[in-house]
Design an enzyme around this catalytic site. Sequence first.
Site, PDB file in Angstrom:
ATOM      1  CG  ASP A 135      -1.656   1.271   1.485  1.00  0.00           C
ATOM      2  OD1 ASP A 135      -1.637   2.136   0.589  1.00  0.00           O
ATOM      3  OD2 ASP A 135      -2.271   1.415   2.562  1.00  0.00           O
TER       4      ASP A 135
ATOM      5  CD  GLU B 231      -5.126   3.696  -2.411  1.00  0.00           C
ATOM      6  OE1 GLU B 231      -3.965   4.034  -2.664  1.00  0.00           O
ATOM      7  OE2 GLU B 231      -5.984   4.489  -2.016  1.00  0.00           O
TER       8      GLU B 231
ATOM      9  CG  ASP C 144      -9.231   4.382   1.072  1.00  0.00           C
ATOM     10  OD1 ASP C 144      -8.784   5.171   1.932  1.00  0.00           O
ATOM     11  OD2 ASP C 144      -8.506   3.555   0.476  1.00  0.00           O
TER      12      ASP C 144
ATOM     13  CE  LYS D 220      -1.580   7.144  -3.423  1.00  0.00           C
ATOM     14  NZ  LYS D 220      -2.085   6.131  -2.495  1.00  0.00           N
TER      15      LYS D 220
HETATM   16  P1  AMP Z   1      -4.025   6.731   5.673  1.00  0.00           P
HETATM   17  O1  AMP Z   1      -3.225   7.408   4.610  1.00  0.00           O
HETATM   18  O2  AMP Z   1      -5.122   5.928   5.176  1.00  0.00           O
HETATM   19  O3  AMP Z   1      -3.253   6.055   6.709  1.00  0.00           O
HETATM   20  O4  AMP Z   1      -4.734   7.932   6.455  1.00  0.00           O
HETATM   21  C1  AMP Z   1      -3.976   8.851   7.139  1.00  0.00           C
HETATM   22  C2  AMP Z   1      -4.889   9.979   7.543  1.00  0.00           C
HETATM   23  O5  AMP Z   1      -5.758   9.538   8.565  1.00  0.00           O
HETATM   24  C3  AMP Z   1      -4.113  11.140   8.082  1.00  0.00           C
HETATM   25  O6  AMP Z   1      -4.590  12.354   7.552  1.00  0.00           O
HETATM   26  C4  AMP Z   1      -4.390  11.053   9.560  1.00  0.00           C
HETATM   27  O7  AMP Z   1      -4.375  12.316  10.155  1.00  0.00           O
HETATM   28  C5  AMP Z   1      -5.766  10.466   9.613  1.00  0.00           C
HETATM   29  N1  AMP Z   1      -6.038   9.831  10.897  1.00  0.00           N
HETATM   30  C6  AMP Z   1      -5.401   8.780  11.454  1.00  0.00           C
HETATM   31  N2  AMP Z   1      -5.914   8.500  12.669  1.00  0.00           N
HETATM   32  C7  AMP Z   1      -6.907   9.406  12.892  1.00  0.00           C
HETATM   33  C8  AMP Z   1      -7.825   9.657  13.983  1.00  0.00           C
HETATM   34  N3  AMP Z   1      -7.798   8.914  15.087  1.00  0.00           N
HETATM   35  N4  AMP Z   1      -8.696  10.679  13.840  1.00  0.00           N
HETATM   36  C9  AMP Z   1      -8.714  11.438  12.729  1.00  0.00           C
HETATM   37  N5  AMP Z   1      -7.889  11.259  11.677  1.00  0.00           N
HETATM   38  C10 AMP Z   1      -6.988  10.255  11.755  1.00  0.00           C
END
Ligand code: AMP
Length: 568
Positions: free
Chosen positions: A6, A145, A168, A68
């Site tokens: 990923d 994804e 997502d 990205k």
């Molecule tokens: P990903 O790229 O799917 O891992 O998503 C990352 C995003 O999810 C980032 O912008 C993080 O700030 C957000 N994120 C992760 N944990 C939390 C949470 N507990 N509450 C709000 N946003 C979150």
Amino acid sequence: MIVGIDLGTTHSLVGVWKDGGATLIPNALGQLLTPSVVASDDERRILVGQAARDRMVTHPSSAAATFKRYMGSDRKFGVAGRMLRPEELSSLVLKSLKADAEAFLGETVDEAVITVPAYFNDAQRKATKAAGELAGLKVDRLLTEPTAAALAYGFTTGDEESTILVIDMGGGTLDVSLLHSFEGIMEVRATAGDIWLGGEDFTQLIATAFMAEAGNDAGLPPFAGKLPVHASILRQAEIIKRDLSDAEEARLEVNYQGRAIGWTLQREAFEKMCEPLMARVRLPLERALRDARVAPETLSRIVFAGGATRMPMFRRLIARLFRQLPVHHINPDEVVARGAAVRAGLIAKGSGLEERVLTDVAPFTLGIEVTSRVSEGMLLPGTFLPIIERNTVIPASRSHVVTTLQDNQTKLLVKVYQGESRMVRDNVYLGEVAVMIRPARAGEETVEVRFTYDTSGLLEVEAKPSSYDHVESLVIEGNPGVLSKVDIEHRRAELARLKVHPRDDAQNQAILARANRLYEENLGSMRTLIGAEIDRMRNVIEGQDPEQITAMRARLGEFLDSIDRSLL
Ligand code: AMP
């Protein structure tokens, strides 16, 4: 060996199909999530992941993140005294994951399934494949994804017919996909999304609100250049955003020129300021359902992926819109990587997994420029003629016959675009191919234009004139976002010359980068204390005694944990 990756905007993960299940692989620091950040140290050696992310706070001009978002464009980022393209930076992340997987598995990893947002266009998909090749990985298959998320949940294995909506929202993009599963066949019926909407936009809102309500008055410089204090604010904003998913209020504090500037944010106020962003979340949801002609109440399941779906306001919106609760028992940060590992397992024909046929859809309408006849004698040049429509199930091959417009025309130019607008000027130009034709009266000579779109989202265009026996196929030229094979070879050789930090030193580098960040973020006696600890750690590293290094690292780690919260 084949792995599933990923390659995320904020962080990346690697997994493998092992002993009948998907297993995620830890990096050199023992973490499953590797920040998708590349930086260089004082000796211009490349750092990837956590160390790079901390380094970005102290040395923002020699670090790159969220690249990205620029995949498929010719935007460049300065790292290690070089200007690097997004696919080169991505390849450094991929190389680091490959090394982690090799260390974990004890064998060479030479192939990968890499996930991309369903919304990625042709250039972005090609750039992702190029990143894999630059990292020395064979990338036969890109996997979208949301399809990966459904694979991780195993929703593709049942025989009963179901419609699954995958939502997502990661750091940088929002992807919505409607999947249809029937007798073990998984079909992506519709995709929609917003490539400019993700968790980071919410973080950015907090940072902006902090500046407006506290930072400006306290004399903080406006968010223009890449100053360390701004990286600090963004980091703190990220932390309180996550806190607000669980708590009703959170406090942000930054140190600037000897002063601590604090600010408290209530969840209610945060949600109020996010209303415009949440309104944007609705649009692709509605479009995906409309495109697939699916009524909300007929959805069998709603699946969440991406860290930003943890925000309570996000969950509330979805529950309200669809009157059902999404499934999210697999960690939303890990679900896509787990699905990629499942797909890698399918390819390797691993045990405990049945082969499933997956299909995909074209995320954009693809077509050509034509001159349309509005009425007798009135021509409208620059009109877009769709050949493969958005959300057509792929692989797909479609053709259209076009005719000449002028007498004795000897050449016909086929210009290829993607987009949804009626005029090509509002769509994205992809390339063009010229085909020689027999001179004749206008309208007599025809050319069959065939578009073939494969499951990796790559487009081949063929133009065949009616009177000659040859076919011209499209080589997309002049597209700055796509590297040619020769370019890739050349860049791979160049990248090999970059000095990369040795993996066995990763823990030391990471802890030093973190300590240096905290040195800059803190003040007074705390700062002096951290400085002394950094010197001690450096001395011990120079002494080269592994036991002493491990002991010192553990001590320093505990000390840093007591003054800092890790984001992973
Ligand atoms: P990903 O790229 O799917 O891992 O998503 C990352 C995003 O999810 C980032 O912008 C993080 O700030 C957000 N994120 C992760 N944990 C939390 C949470 N507990 N509450 C709000 N946003 C979150």
